[in-house]
Design a protein around this motif. Sequence first.
Motif, PDB file in Angstrom:
ATOM      1  N   LEU A 192       0.834  -1.202   0.000  1.00  0.00           N
ATOM      2  CA  LEU A 192       0.000   0.000   0.000  1.00  0.00           C
ATOM      3  C   LEU A 192       0.869   1.253   0.000  1.00  0.00           C
ATOM      4  CD1 LEU A 192      -2.757   1.386   0.172  1.00  0.00           C
ATOM      5  CD2 LEU A 192      -2.625   1.159   2.663  1.00  0.00           C
ATOM      6  N   LEU A 193       1.902   1.273   0.832  1.00  0.00           N
ATOM      7  CA  LEU A 193       2.809   2.417   0.860  1.00  0.00           C
ATOM      8  C   LEU A 193       3.535   2.557  -0.471  1.00  0.00           C
ATOM      9  CD1 LEU A 193       4.335   1.941   4.437  1.00  0.00           C
ATOM     10  CD2 LEU A 193       2.488   3.486   3.743  1.00  0.00           C
ATOM     11  N   PHE A 194       3.948   1.419  -1.038  1.00  0.00           N
ATOM     12  CA  PHE A 194       4.662   1.443  -2.319  1.00  0.00           C
ATOM     13  C   PHE A 194       3.792   2.045  -3.423  1.00  0.00           C
ATOM     14  CE2 PHE A 194       5.502  -0.626  -6.404  1.00  0.00           C
ATOM     15  CZ  PHE A 194       6.856  -0.360  -6.574  1.00  0.00           C
ATOM     16  N   PHE A 195       2.544   1.583  -3.532  1.00  0.00           N
ATOM     17  CA  PHE A 195       1.685   2.075  -4.606  1.00  0.00           C
ATOM     18  C   PHE A 195       1.234   3.515  -4.368  1.00  0.00           C
ATOM     19  CE2 PHE A 195       0.841  -2.559  -5.363  1.00  0.00           C
ATOM     20  CZ  PHE A 195       1.476  -2.591  -6.606  1.00  0.00           C
ATOM     21  N   THR A 196       1.131   3.911  -3.108  1.00  0.00           N
ATOM     22  CA  THR A 196       0.817   5.311  -2.829  1.00  0.00           C
ATOM     23  C   THR A 196       1.942   6.213  -3.305  1.00  0.00           C
ATOM     24  OG1 THR A 196      -0.529   4.700  -0.906  1.00  0.00           O
ATOM     25  CG2 THR A 196       0.233   6.970  -1.031  1.00  0.00           C
ATOM     26  N   VAL A 197       3.178   5.818  -3.033  1.00  0.00           N
ATOM     27  CA  VAL A 197       4.332   6.590  -3.506  1.00  0.00           C
ATOM     28  C   VAL A 197       4.378   6.596  -5.032  1.00  0.00           C
ATOM     29  CG1 VAL A 197       6.853   6.680  -3.572  1.00  0.00           C
ATOM     30  CG2 VAL A 197       5.675   6.233  -1.414  1.00  0.00           C
ATOM     31  N   MET A 198       4.145   5.430  -5.653  1.00  0.00           N
ATOM     32  CA  MET A 198       4.190   5.344  -7.112  1.00  0.00           C
ATOM     33  C   MET A 198       3.084   6.175  -7.759  1.00  0.00           C
ATOM     34  SD  MET A 198       6.836   3.574  -7.725  1.00  0.00           S
ATOM     35  CE  MET A 198       6.693   3.202  -9.457  1.00  0.00           C
ATOM     36  N   SER A 199       1.971   6.328  -7.073  1.00  0.00           N
ATOM     37  CA  SER A 199       0.871   7.113  -7.634  1.00  0.00           C
ATOM     38  C   SER A 199       1.232   8.587  -7.775  1.00  0.00           C
ATOM     39  CB  SER A 199      -0.378   6.975  -6.759  1.00  0.00           C
ATOM     40  OG  SER A 199      -0.241   7.680  -5.531  1.00  0.00           O
ATOM     41  N   LEU A 200       2.277   9.019  -7.079  1.00  0.00           N
ATOM     42  CA  LEU A 200       2.692  10.410  -7.177  1.00  0.00           C
ATOM     43  C   LEU A 200       3.171  10.764  -8.578  1.00  0.00           C
ATOM     44  CD1 LEU A 200       4.655  10.708  -3.818  1.00  0.00           C
ATOM     45  CD2 LEU A 200       2.403  11.667  -4.330  1.00  0.00           C
ATOM     46  N   LYS A 201       3.638   9.735  -9.332  1.00  0.00           N
ATOM     47  CA  LYS A 201       4.187  10.011 -10.657  1.00  0.00           C
ATOM     48  C   LYS A 201       3.679   9.062 -11.732  1.00  0.00           C
ATOM     49  CE  LYS A 201       6.783  12.445 -13.380  1.00  0.00           C
ATOM     50  NZ  LYS A 201       6.313  13.795 -13.751  1.00  0.00           N
TER      51      LYS A 201
END
Length: 540
Positions: free
Chosen positions: A280-289
């Motif tokens: 969840l943390l990984f995809f939240t960060v990836m959603s930034l870009k």
Amino acid sequence: MKHTPAFGILVLHFLIFAIVNQNLNPHPDMLDHWVWSRYLSFSYYEHPPMIAWLIRGITFIGGNNETALELGSQLVTLSILTLVYAGTFRLYGIKPALVTLLILCSMPYFTLGSIFLHITQPFLIFWILALFLLIRFHQQPANNWLLWIGVAAGFGALSKYIMLLFYAGLFLHLLLYHKTRKDVLNPWFYFAGMLSLLIFIPVIIWNAQHDWVSFRWQLEKGTSGADFGENTLAFTVGHLLLFSPLWALMGGLGIWWLRDRLVEARSPESVITVISIFPLLFFTVMSLKGTISDPHWANLAYLGIAIMLGKELLWRFQKKTLYVLLASGLLINVALTGTVVTHALNPLFDWMPYELKNYDYLKNNNVPQATLEKLRNNDERLYSTGQYRLHLKQILSPAEIEEYGGLIQKTAMDISSDRLTRVLEWDKTGEQLQQLLVQNGIPQIAFIVSREYQLSGALSFYLPHQPWPHSIEKPERNLWSPLDEVKMGPSIFVCELQECQGGVVDFYERFEMPLRYLGEIETRRYDRMVRNLQVYELIP
């Protein structure tokens, strides 16, 4: 008989959504995976091969029809729920397992989402297996558990590339705790990784033979293409609705309640939290870009939340309070899924994008040049039928509106932007298309071309001879429809009315051959247009 309540819940789940399925068609993405299943390979443009292999097995038993796909999807989802229930039962006992099952059944993703067969379903089966095997390893350290993790993770990677996050979470968990850091040197973890890699080798070989196209596509999708933060809000709100805001809140409280257990390196709760929350943390960060941030990628976190809450809610709440909480979750789910299904079948509010792009169609239907100029000079995107009608009244004369208003409105309607229409009336569209082909003397075609792969894939499923689809937008996908063979035909090109002018231009750029207009098909649900397709024959 102690599992009778769980069995009853699963049967009720199946019956409810089997009935819902009768009013909806399979989603075009699901039918695209069905196309893959007709052309078995070690990998595909976007994803590994497991979903294609699974659907091939389903259709081998049940045939290439809606019923087989719908039943297959339900059974795969029930397998996921059963596996989580069994693992939680083994971990915490019968009552926590039953609470976990009810929590999952109060999430739209695991209920309404069960009617669609997609790449994530087989992936979840192997992720859940690997998670419970890792918990077992920390409870009873024995290296054979790691080898079984290697097998499960290997097949998980054949389902979805993000299985790599399991190993990332595994080592992150080891490094976070002083007592387990020495396990990083345990060679059996690396033997497990090599076993996973061995199982995954066919995908690597396929990508090496195809210029690493699948790996490159995944990397580009996740790291580029969107303004910073553009998709993060949509991702966050999306997963809160998809998995229920109630369980997001209770999950946060649950982690706080379990804080004393989370400091114990080998506790099931610490393993579940790190392995589940890390994605969840990984995809939240990836959603930034990233260009795509699909809310369903949060499913791993909510699975972990459900498992941990199964025990914790029983311990924290009296029976009456627990019943109220679970009932609230189920009611929220009924409200969310009921609203979605109702709006899909009979829209509850006026929302439909309008933007006029296909001026050629209006010209060919005798709309005067003066009227077309007014439309070009006052073009804008609007988001409801009422707004667009008002817009036309402001720029056209009453006589023009009376004569051409309905035609202009139909042409400007961006139906494809309404995602809920994508699961409606495809069987009717297939029948209409076949009738048009028969009327034009080409009752059987070999290929069907469209700009977007979903359109030709869905039509392929519903035509009697199931021709191969061909995508202009993503030519790398066309393993089953080489360009030269499509040109030889017999082939047709189809495009949605609103975007067809641009679609025809794209066709000519790729194919450099003439088209013959066959006609249009318009599919309606009662008085509502859900699809309008323009159909052309490729002329060799």
